[in-house]
Design a protein around this motif. Structure first.
Motif, PDB file in Angstrom:
ATOM      1  N   MET A 190       0.819  -1.199   0.000  1.00  0.00           N
ATOM      2  CA  MET A 190       0.000   0.000   0.000  1.00  0.00           C
ATOM      3  C   MET A 190       0.864   1.264   0.000  1.00  0.00           C
ATOM      4  O   MET A 190       0.543   2.209  -0.690  1.00  0.00           O
ATOM      5  N   MET A 191       1.931   1.240   0.817  1.00  0.00           N
ATOM      6  CA  MET A 191       2.756   2.443   0.916  1.00  0.00           C
ATOM      7  C   MET A 191       3.483   2.739  -0.391  1.00  0.00           C
ATOM      8  O   MET A 191       3.689   3.899  -0.734  1.00  0.00           O
ATOM      9  N   ARG A 192       3.851   1.692  -1.127  1.00  0.00           N
ATOM     10  CA  ARG A 192       4.607   1.905  -2.349  1.00  0.00           C
ATOM     11  C   ARG A 192       3.764   2.645  -3.389  1.00  0.00           C
ATOM     12  O   ARG A 192       4.242   3.509  -4.108  1.00  0.00           O
ATOM     13  N   PHE A 193       2.475   2.315  -3.466  1.00  0.00           N
ATOM     14  CA  PHE A 193       1.588   2.935  -4.455  1.00  0.00           C
ATOM     15  C   PHE A 193       0.641   3.946  -3.817  1.00  0.00           C
ATOM     16  O   PHE A 193      -0.442   4.197  -4.332  1.00  0.00           O
ATOM     17  N   ARG A 194       1.062   4.519  -2.703  1.00  0.00           N
ATOM     18  CA  ARG A 194       0.211   5.464  -1.979  1.00  0.00           C
ATOM     19  C   ARG A 194      -0.235   6.645  -2.847  1.00  0.00           C
ATOM     20  O   ARG A 194      -1.422   6.982  -2.852  1.00  0.00           O
ATOM     21  N   PRO A 195       0.655   7.295  -3.607  1.00  0.00           N
ATOM     22  CA  PRO A 195       0.193   8.414  -4.451  1.00  0.00           C
ATOM     23  C   PRO A 195      -0.829   7.972  -5.507  1.00  0.00           C
ATOM     24  O   PRO A 195      -1.802   8.692  -5.765  1.00  0.00           O
ATOM     25  N   LEU A 196      -0.624   6.786  -6.071  1.00  0.00           N
ATOM     26  CA  LEU A 196      -1.562   6.303  -7.086  1.00  0.00           C
ATOM     27  C   LEU A 196      -2.937   6.051  -6.485  1.00  0.00           C
ATOM     28  O   LEU A 196      -3.961   6.446  -7.051  1.00  0.00           O
ATOM     29  N   CYS A 239      -4.206   7.403  -3.839  1.00  0.00           N
ATOM     30  CA  CYS A 239      -4.813   8.686  -3.467  1.00  0.00           C
ATOM     31  C   CYS A 239      -5.339   9.422  -4.695  1.00  0.00           C
ATOM     32  O   CYS A 239      -6.408  10.032  -4.652  1.00  0.00           O
ATOM     33  N   LEU A 240      -4.602   9.339  -5.795  1.00  0.00           N
ATOM     34  CA  LEU A 240      -5.064   9.961  -7.039  1.00  0.00           C
ATOM     35  C   LEU A 240      -6.357   9.308  -7.514  1.00  0.00           C
ATOM     36  O   LEU A 240      -7.314  10.000  -7.892  1.00  0.00           O
ATOM     37  N   LEU A 241      -6.397   7.981  -7.471  1.00  0.00           N
ATOM     38  CA  LEU A 241      -7.620   7.274  -7.887  1.00  0.00           C
ATOM     39  C   LEU A 241      -8.790   7.594  -6.966  1.00  0.00           C
ATOM     40  O   LEU A 241      -9.927   7.773  -7.430  1.00  0.00           O
ATOM     41  N   GLY A 244     -13.076  15.356  -4.179  1.00  0.00           N
ATOM     42  CA  GLY A 244     -11.914  14.598  -4.637  1.00  0.00           C
ATOM     43  C   GLY A 244     -10.689  14.858  -3.781  1.00  0.00           C
ATOM     44  O   GLY A 244      -9.977  13.929  -3.388  1.00  0.00           O
ATOM     45  N   VAL A 245     -10.447  16.129  -3.453  1.00  0.00           N
ATOM     46  CA  VAL A 245      -9.309  16.467  -2.604  1.00  0.00           C
ATOM     47  C   VAL A 245      -9.506  15.875  -1.202  1.00  0.00           C
ATOM     48  O   VAL A 245      -8.570  15.340  -0.596  1.00  0.00           O
ATOM     49  N   ALA A 246     -10.739  15.937  -0.685  1.00  0.00           N
ATOM     50  CA  ALA A 246     -11.016  15.384   0.646  1.00  0.00           C
ATOM     51  C   ALA A 246     -10.816  13.866   0.653  1.00  0.00           C
ATOM     52  O   ALA A 246     -10.239  13.307   1.594  1.00  0.00           O
ATOM     53  N   ALA A 247     -11.284  13.193  -0.389  1.00  0.00           N
ATOM     54  CA  ALA A 247     -11.125  11.739  -0.461  1.00  0.00           C
ATOM     55  C   ALA A 247      -9.654  11.361  -0.573  1.00  0.00           C
ATOM     56  O   ALA A 247      -9.194  10.419   0.094  1.00  0.00           O
ATOM     57  N   ALA A 248      -8.902  12.080  -1.392  1.00  0.00           N
ATOM     58  CA  ALA A 248      -7.475  11.787  -1.536  1.00  0.00           C
ATOM     59  C   ALA A 248      -6.727  12.031  -0.223  1.00  0.00           C
ATOM     60  O   ALA A 248      -5.894  11.223   0.188  1.00  0.00           O
ATOM     61  N   GLY A 249      -7.046  13.133   0.452  1.00  0.00           N
ATOM     62  CA  GLY A 249      -6.392  13.422   1.735  1.00  0.00           C
ATOM     63  C   GLY A 249      -6.736  12.393   2.796  1.00  0.00           C
ATOM     64  O   GLY A 249      -5.870  11.974   3.577  1.00  0.00           O
ATOM     65  N   ALA A 250      -8.005  11.991   2.843  1.00  0.00           N
ATOM     66  CA  ALA A 250      -8.410  10.985   3.835  1.00  0.00           C
ATOM     67  C   ALA A 250      -7.702   9.663   3.576  1.00  0.00           C
ATOM     68  O   ALA A 250      -7.226   9.006   4.510  1.00  0.00           O
ATOM     69  N   LEU A 251      -7.617   9.245   2.323  1.00  0.00           N
ATOM     70  CA  LEU A 251      -6.942   7.993   2.004  1.00  0.00           C
ATOM     71  C   LEU A 251      -5.446   8.087   2.295  1.00  0.00           C
ATOM     72  O   LEU A 251      -4.847   7.120   2.763  1.00  0.00           O
ATOM     73  N   ILE A 280      -3.783   5.338   4.786  1.00  0.00           N
ATOM     74  CA  ILE A 280      -2.672   4.484   4.362  1.00  0.00           C
ATOM     75  C   ILE A 280      -1.432   4.761   5.206  1.00  0.00           C
ATOM     76  O   ILE A 280      -0.688   3.848   5.571  1.00  0.00           O
ATOM     77  N   GLY A 281      -1.215   6.015   5.577  1.00  0.00           N
ATOM     78  CA  GLY A 281      -0.062   6.360   6.407  1.00  0.00           C
ATOM     79  C   GLY A 281      -0.128   5.749   7.791  1.00  0.00           C
ATOM     80  O   GLY A 281       0.892   5.421   8.388  1.00  0.00           O
ATOM     81  N   ARG A 282      -1.324   5.585   8.311  1.00  0.00           N
ATOM     82  CA  ARG A 282      -1.485   5.012   9.649  1.00  0.00           C
ATOM     83  C   ARG A 282      -1.604   3.502   9.634  1.00  0.00           C
ATOM     84  O   ARG A 282      -1.580   2.878  10.688  1.00  0.00           O
ATOM     85  N   ALA A 283      -1.763   2.924   8.469  1.00  0.00           N
ATOM     86  CA  ALA A 283      -1.910   1.471   8.385  1.00  0.00           C
ATOM     87  C   ALA A 283      -0.593   0.794   8.765  1.00  0.00           C
ATOM     88  O   ALA A 283       0.493   1.260   8.432  1.00  0.00           O
TER      89      ALA A 283
END
Length: 198
Positions: A1-7, A9-11, A29-36, A40-43
Protein backbone atom coordinates in the motif's frame (compact mmCIF):
# COMPACT_ATOMS: atom_id res chain seq x y z
CA UNK A 1 0.00 0.00 0.00
CA UNK A 2 2.76 2.44 0.92
CA UNK A 3 4.61 1.91 -2.35
CA UNK A 4 1.59 2.93 -4.46
CA UNK A 5 0.21 5.46 -1.98
CA UNK A 6 0.19 8.41 -4.45
CA UNK A 7 -1.56 6.30 -7.09
CA UNK A 8 -4.25 5.11 -4.66
CA UNK A 9 -4.81 8.69 -3.47
CA UNK A 10 -5.06 9.96 -7.04
CA UNK A 11 -7.62 7.27 -7.89
CA UNK A 12 -9.61 8.03 -4.72
CA UNK A 13 -9.57 11.73 -5.54
CA UNK A 14 -10.78 11.11 -9.08
CA UNK A 15 -13.50 8.77 -7.84
CA UNK A 16 -14.66 11.31 -5.25
CA UNK A 17 -14.76 14.07 -7.85
CA UNK A 18 -16.69 11.96 -10.36
CA UNK A 19 -19.10 10.58 -7.73
CA UNK A 20 -20.04 13.99 -6.30
CA UNK A 21 -19.76 15.89 -9.58
CA UNK A 22 -20.52 19.55 -10.20
CA UNK A 23 -18.67 22.34 -8.43
CA UNK A 24 -18.36 20.29 -5.23
CA UNK A 25 -16.64 17.46 -7.11
CA UNK A 26 -13.08 18.78 -6.90
CA UNK A 27 -13.49 19.53 -3.19
CA UNK A 28 -14.78 16.00 -2.56
CA UNK A 29 -11.91 14.60 -4.64
CA UNK A 30 -9.31 16.47 -2.60
CA UNK A 31 -11.02 15.38 0.65
CA UNK A 32 -11.12 11.74 -0.46
CA UNK A 33 -7.48 11.79 -1.54
CA UNK A 34 -6.39 13.42 1.74
CA UNK A 35 -8.41 10.99 3.83
CA UNK A 36 -6.94 7.99 2.00
CA UNK A 37 -3.43 9.44 2.37
CA UNK A 38 -3.91 9.57 6.15
CA UNK A 39 -5.47 6.11 6.36
CA UNK A 40 -2.67 4.48 4.36
CA UNK A 41 -0.06 6.36 6.41
CA UNK A 42 -1.49 5.01 9.65
CA UNK A 43 -1.91 1.47 8.38
CA UNK A 44 0.43 -1.04 9.92
CA UNK A 45 2.53 -3.11 7.52
CA UNK A 46 1.77 -6.85 7.71
CA UNK A 47 5.39 -7.67 8.54
CA UNK A 48 5.29 -5.45 11.63
CA UNK A 49 2.02 -7.05 12.76
CA UNK A 50 3.42 -10.56 12.25
CA UNK A 51 6.56 -9.74 14.27
CA UNK A 52 4.48 -8.30 17.09
CA UNK A 53 2.21 -11.36 17.13
CA UNK A 54 5.26 -13.65 17.10
CA UNK A 55 6.76 -11.70 19.98
CA UNK A 56 3.53 -12.03 21.96
CA UNK A 57 3.45 -15.75 21.23
CA UNK A 58 7.07 -16.11 22.40
CA UNK A 59 6.58 -13.99 25.52
CA UNK A 60 5.52 -16.86 27.86
CA UNK A 61 8.61 -18.84 26.83
CA UNK A 62 10.87 -15.80 27.22
CA UNK A 63 9.55 -15.02 30.69
CA UNK A 64 9.74 -18.68 31.76
CA UNK A 65 13.35 -18.94 30.63
CA UNK A 66 14.16 -15.60 32.28
CA UNK A 67 12.63 -16.87 35.54
CA UNK A 68 14.78 -20.01 35.33
CA UNK A 69 17.93 -17.99 34.71
CA UNK A 70 17.16 -15.66 37.61
CA UNK A 71 16.34 -18.60 39.87
CA UNK A 72 19.74 -20.09 38.97
CA UNK A 73 21.41 -16.97 40.37
CA UNK A 74 22.14 -14.89 37.27
CA UNK A 75 21.94 -11.12 37.46
CA UNK A 76 19.01 -9.55 35.63
CA UNK A 77 21.07 -8.15 32.74
CA UNK A 78 23.00 -11.39 32.38
CA UNK A 79 19.77 -13.40 32.45
CA UNK A 80 18.25 -11.23 29.70
CA UNK A 81 21.38 -11.78 27.58
CA UNK A 82 21.11 -15.54 28.09
CA UNK A 83 17.44 -15.45 27.04
CA UNK A 84 18.27 -13.47 23.90
CA UNK A 85 20.90 -16.00 22.90
CA UNK A 86 18.74 -19.02 23.74
CA UNK A 87 15.57 -17.80 21.98
CA UNK A 88 16.41 -16.15 18.69
CA UNK A 89 13.53 -14.56 16.90
CA UNK A 90 11.23 -11.61 17.30
CA UNK A 91 11.24 -11.55 21.11
CA UNK A 92 15.01 -12.01 21.31
CA UNK A 93 15.55 -9.22 18.82
CA UNK A 94 13.42 -6.86 20.90
CA UNK A 95 15.16 -7.86 24.14
CA UNK A 96 18.71 -7.56 22.78
CA UNK A 97 18.87 -3.74 23.18
CA UNK A 98 17.62 -4.13 26.75
CA UNK A 99 20.44 -6.53 27.55
CA UNK A 100 22.95 -4.15 25.95
CA UNK A 101 21.70 -1.15 27.95
CA UNK A 102 21.77 -3.14 31.18
CA UNK A 103 25.32 -4.30 30.39
CA UNK A 104 26.36 -0.67 29.87
CA UNK A 105 25.11 0.20 33.35
CA UNK A 106 22.02 2.22 32.50
CA UNK A 107 19.59 2.58 35.41
CA UNK A 108 17.52 -0.66 35.41
CA UNK A 109 14.31 1.14 36.36
CA UNK A 110 14.58 3.41 33.30
CA UNK A 111 15.38 0.43 31.06
CA UNK A 112 12.38 -1.56 32.28
CA UNK A 113 10.07 1.46 32.08
CA UNK A 114 11.08 1.92 28.45
CA UNK A 115 10.39 -1.76 27.82
CA UNK A 116 6.99 -1.34 29.48
CA UNK A 117 6.03 0.96 26.60
CA UNK A 118 6.64 -1.88 24.11
CA UNK A 119 3.34 -3.21 22.79
CA UNK A 120 4.38 -6.88 22.98
CA UNK A 121 6.93 -7.04 25.81
CA UNK A 122 5.13 -4.50 27.99
CA UNK A 123 4.05 -6.97 30.70
CA UNK A 124 7.65 -8.04 31.29
CA UNK A 125 8.84 -4.43 31.41
CA UNK A 126 6.09 -3.42 33.86
CA UNK A 127 6.72 -6.38 36.17
CA UNK A 128 10.47 -5.79 36.31
CA UNK A 129 10.14 -2.01 36.65
CA UNK A 130 7.72 -2.50 39.55
CA UNK A 131 10.03 -5.04 41.19
CA UNK A 132 13.09 -2.80 40.77
CA UNK A 133 11.26 0.31 42.06
CA UNK A 134 9.70 -1.35 45.10
CA UNK A 135 12.58 -3.62 46.00
CA UNK A 136 10.42 -6.75 45.66
CA UNK A 137 12.20 -9.98 44.73
CA UNK A 138 12.69 -9.94 40.97
CA UNK A 139 12.64 -13.74 40.73
CA UNK A 140 9.20 -14.01 42.33
CA UNK A 141 7.78 -11.23 40.11
CA UNK A 142 9.06 -12.92 36.97
CA UNK A 143 7.84 -16.35 38.09
CA UNK A 144 4.37 -14.94 38.80
CA UNK A 145 4.33 -13.26 35.38
CA UNK A 146 5.43 -16.53 33.73
CA UNK A 147 2.55 -18.38 35.41
CA UNK A 148 0.04 -15.71 34.35
CA UNK A 149 1.29 -15.66 30.76
CA UNK A 150 1.25 -19.46 30.52
CA UNK A 151 -2.32 -19.56 31.83
CA UNK A 152 -3.33 -16.83 29.38
CA UNK A 153 -1.71 -18.67 26.46
CA UNK A 154 -3.52 -21.90 27.41
CA UNK A 155 -6.84 -20.05 27.64
CA UNK A 156 -6.26 -18.44 24.25
CA UNK A 157 -5.51 -21.81 22.64
CA UNK A 158 -8.64 -23.31 24.21
CA UNK A 159 -10.74 -20.39 22.95
CA UNK A 160 -9.39 -20.84 19.44
CA UNK A 161 -10.11 -24.58 19.62
CA UNK A 162 -13.71 -23.90 20.68
CA UNK A 163 -14.09 -21.37 17.87
CA UNK A 164 -13.16 -24.02 15.30
CA UNK A 165 -16.32 -25.97 16.10
CA UNK A 166 -18.48 -22.88 15.73
CA UNK A 167 -16.83 -21.86 12.47
CA UNK A 168 -17.12 -25.39 11.08
CA UNK A 169 -20.86 -25.67 11.76
CA UNK A 170 -22.04 -23.63 8.78
CA UNK A 171 -19.88 -25.31 6.10
CA UNK A 172 -20.71 -28.75 7.46
CA UNK A 173 -24.39 -27.86 7.55
CA UNK A 174 -24.27 -26.65 3.96
CA UNK A 175 -22.56 -29.88 2.90
CA UNK A 176 -24.83 -32.23 4.85
CA UNK A 177 -28.19 -30.53 4.18
CA UNK A 178 -28.37 -31.44 0.47
CA UNK A 179 -27.39 -35.03 1.28
CA UNK A 180 -30.07 -35.20 3.97
CA UNK A 181 -32.69 -33.86 1.55
CA UNK A 182 -31.69 -36.26 -1.25
CA UNK A 183 -31.34 -39.35 0.95
CA UNK A 184 -34.00 -38.74 3.58
CA UNK A 185 -36.71 -36.42 2.27
CA UNK A 186 -36.90 -37.16 -1.48
CA UNK A 187 -37.45 -40.95 -1.08
CA UNK A 188 -40.05 -40.32 1.62
CA UNK A 189 -41.95 -37.85 -0.55
CA UNK A 190 -41.66 -40.16 -3.59
CA UNK A 191 -42.96 -43.07 -1.53
CA UNK A 192 -45.88 -41.03 -0.27
CA UNK A 193 -46.71 -39.85 -3.79
CA UNK A 194 -46.58 -43.47 -4.99
CA UNK A 195 -49.14 -44.58 -2.39
CA UNK A 196 -51.48 -41.72 -3.24
CA UNK A 197 -51.47 -42.84 -6.86
CA UNK A 198 -50.47 -39.69 -8.63
Amino acid sequence: MMRFRPLWCLLAGMAGAVFVGGTAGPVAGVAAAGALWLVIGRAEPPSVRRRREQTRADLPHVVGLLASALRAGAATGEAVGVVCEALPGAAGDRLAPVAARLALGVDPIRVWEQLAADDALGPLGRALARAQATGAPVVRSVERLAEDLAAGARAEVEDRARAVGVKAALPLGLCLLPAFVLIGIVPLVAGMLGTVGL
